[in-house]
Design an enzyme around this catalytic site. Structure first.
Site, PDB file in Angstrom:
ATOM      1  N   ASP A   1       9.500   8.324  -0.117  1.00  0.00           N
ATOM      2  CA  ASP A   1       8.621   8.993  -1.072  1.00  0.00           C
ATOM      3  C   ASP A   1       8.437   8.034  -2.241  1.00  0.00           C
ATOM      4  OD1 ASP A   1       7.542  10.515  -3.189  1.00  0.00           O
ATOM      5  OD2 ASP A   1       8.295  12.337  -2.263  1.00  0.00           O
TER       6      ASP A   1
ATOM      7  N   GLU B   1       5.101   4.827   3.497  1.00  0.00           N
ATOM      8  CA  GLU B   1       4.616   6.119   3.993  1.00  0.00           C
ATOM      9  C   GLU B   1       5.765   7.125   3.980  1.00  0.00           C
ATOM     10  OE1 GLU B   1       1.671   7.643   4.804  1.00  0.00           O
ATOM     11  OE2 GLU B   1       2.993   9.328   5.229  1.00  0.00           O
TER      12      GLU B   1
ATOM     13  N   LYS C   1      -3.944  21.376  -7.840  1.00  0.00           N
ATOM     14  CA  LYS C   1      -3.436  22.277  -8.900  1.00  0.00           C
ATOM     15  C   LYS C   1      -2.937  21.457 -10.099  1.00  0.00           C
ATOM     16  CE  LYS C   1      -2.088  26.163  -6.052  1.00  0.00           C
ATOM     17  NZ  LYS C   1      -1.428  26.044  -4.746  1.00  0.00           N
TER      18      LYS C   1
ATOM     19  N   GLU D   1       0.865  -1.180   0.000  1.00  0.00           N
ATOM     20  CA  GLU D   1       0.000   0.000   0.000  1.00  0.00           C
ATOM     21  C   GLU D   1       0.901   1.230   0.000  1.00  0.00           C
ATOM     22  OE1 GLU D   1      -3.616   2.406   2.265  1.00  0.00           O
ATOM     23  OE2 GLU D   1      -2.615   0.798   3.359  1.00  0.00           O
TER      24      GLU D   1
ATOM     25  N   ASP E   1      -3.449  11.711  -1.741  1.00  0.00           N
ATOM     26  CA  ASP E   1      -3.550  13.175  -1.726  1.00  0.00           C
ATOM     27  C   ASP E   1      -3.944  13.679  -3.116  1.00  0.00           C
ATOM     28  OD1 ASP E   1      -2.747  13.117   0.908  1.00  0.00           O
ATOM     29  OD2 ASP E   1      -0.633  13.379   0.450  1.00  0.00           O
TER      30      ASP E   1
HETATM   31  N1  SAM Z   1      -4.291   5.395   3.007  1.00  0.00           N
HETATM   32  C1  SAM Z   1      -4.711   6.010   4.255  1.00  0.00           C
HETATM   33  C2  SAM Z   1      -6.209   5.990   4.391  1.00  0.00           C
HETATM   34  O1  SAM Z   1      -6.892   5.759   3.372  1.00  0.00           O
HETATM   35  O2  SAM Z   1      -6.710   6.194   5.498  1.00  0.00           O
HETATM   36  C3  SAM Z   1      -4.134   7.428   4.381  1.00  0.00           C
HETATM   37  C4  SAM Z   1      -4.638   8.440   3.405  1.00  0.00           C
HETATM   38  S1  SAM Z   1      -3.811  10.010   3.535  1.00  0.00           S
HETATM   39  C5  SAM Z   1      -4.912  11.115   2.795  1.00  0.00           C
HETATM   40  C6  SAM Z   1      -2.531   9.874   2.312  1.00  0.00           C
HETATM   41  C7  SAM Z   1      -1.221   9.339   2.861  1.00  0.00           C
HETATM   42  O3  SAM Z   1      -0.318   9.140   1.800  1.00  0.00           O
HETATM   43  C8  SAM Z   1      -0.527  10.298   3.831  1.00  0.00           C
HETATM   44  O4  SAM Z   1      -0.188   9.617   5.006  1.00  0.00           O
HETATM   45  C9  SAM Z   1       0.685  10.777   3.049  1.00  0.00           C
HETATM   46  O5  SAM Z   1       1.771  11.117   3.891  1.00  0.00           O
HETATM   47  C10 SAM Z   1       0.976   9.598   2.169  1.00  0.00           C
HETATM   48  N2  SAM Z   1       1.669   9.961   0.936  1.00  0.00           N
HETATM   49  C11 SAM Z   1       1.305  10.939   0.070  1.00  0.00           C
HETATM   50  N3  SAM Z   1       2.160  11.018  -0.952  1.00  0.00           N
HETATM   51  C12 SAM Z   1       3.091  10.041  -0.749  1.00  0.00           C
HETATM   52  C13 SAM Z   1       4.257   9.635  -1.446  1.00  0.00           C
HETATM   53  N4  SAM Z   1       4.623  10.249  -2.563  1.00  0.00           N
HETATM   54  N5  SAM Z   1       4.970   8.612  -0.951  1.00  0.00           N
HETATM   55  C14 SAM Z   1       4.609   7.996   0.204  1.00  0.00           C
HETATM   56  N6  SAM Z   1       3.517   8.357   0.923  1.00  0.00           N
HETATM   57  C15 SAM Z   1       2.769   9.362   0.463  1.00  0.00           C
END
Ligand code: SAM
Length: 212
Positions: free
Chosen positions: A95, A68, A121, A43, A117
């Site tokens: 990342d 994460e 934009k 995930e 996320d």
């Molecule tokens: N998947 C979880 C849920 O559905 O409850 C969390 C959703 S939260 C809106 C999005 C998560 O993705 C955040 O914890 C954020 O830090 C992580 N995230 C966003 N962009 C990412 C990236 N490029 N690489 C790793 N994690 C990322």
């Protein structure tokens, strides 16, 4: 999800047995990390990891990797794992832009994106986890007949994600704009933290399953 910086979270992550340190060095060797040859699923953007850990508890014959970006968020997942201690779960703090450095061709069996996320934009479109740029990365690490599943309540992001499929060479196997009222696609559904929050506010949940 971005929690306030939590003092000491980086140190906890560094010492946690649930977090794979120097994870790039495991590329092509993830089976060794788990000590078996079970399929591996990941995930990306797992947040506090509730979905991933529930999935792992239900499927002990599958290995799961939670990815994460933020230490403060990963810390919460580690705390939950300290209670559950699931042998088939590991975490990576990274990342996802760099994901192809961490997994070899075809090493993952399935990828989950949940409530990614939205980056609203236009100029940030390539940062969206279901964008064509990310689909290209997933293509390199997902096995040939692997699947990617994406859930969100954000209709604009979901429409964007659907439009990205064809140019990126992916196809939809199943699509719903209201998962919780789609008997077939909702079967066995595990609610993520965000899914619970947004569906309790009355937002329909969109989901696709894709392949190439
Ligand atoms: N998947 C979880 C849920 O559905 O409850 C969390 C959703 S939260 C809106 C999005 C998560 O993705 C955040 O914890 C954020 O830090 C992580 N995230 C966003 N962009 C990412 C990236 N490029 N690489 C790793 N994690 C990322």
């Amino acid at each position: 999800m971005r929690l306030r910086n939590i003092a000491g979270s980086r140190e906890v992550i560094k010492e946690s047995p649930f977090v794979v340190q120097d994870a790039e060095t495991k590329k092509g060797m993830w089976n060794h990390v788990f000590g078996n040859d079970h399929p591996i699923q990941a995930e990306i953007g797992m947040g506090k990891g509730r979905f991933l850990m529930e999935l792992a508890a239900r499927n002990p014959q599958i290995n799961y990797i939670g990815i994460e970006k933020y230490s403060s968020v990963l810390l919460r997942a580690i705390q939950k794992m300290e209670e559950l201690n699931l042998p088939n779960v590991r975490f990576i703090r990274m990342d996802a832009e760099d994901i192809t450095e961490f997994f070899a061709q075809g090493e993952l069996d399935k990828i989950y994106l949940n409530f990614s996320d939205p980056w609203p934009k236009d100029r940030h479109a390539k940062r969206r986890l279901p964008s064509r740029q990310f689909l290209e990365r997933y293509d390199k690490i997902l096995k040939r007949d692997g699947r990617l599943e994406f859930k969100t309540d954000n209709r604009d992001l979901f429409d964007f994600a659907l439009e990205e499929l064809e140019p990126a060479g992916w196809k939809a196997e199943a699509v719903t704009f209201d998962l919780h009222h789609d008997e077939k696609m909702c079967e066995g559904n595990i609610m993520t933290e965000y899914e619970e929050r947004f569906s309790s506010q009355g937002n329909p949940i969109c989901k696709y399953i894709i392949y190439r």
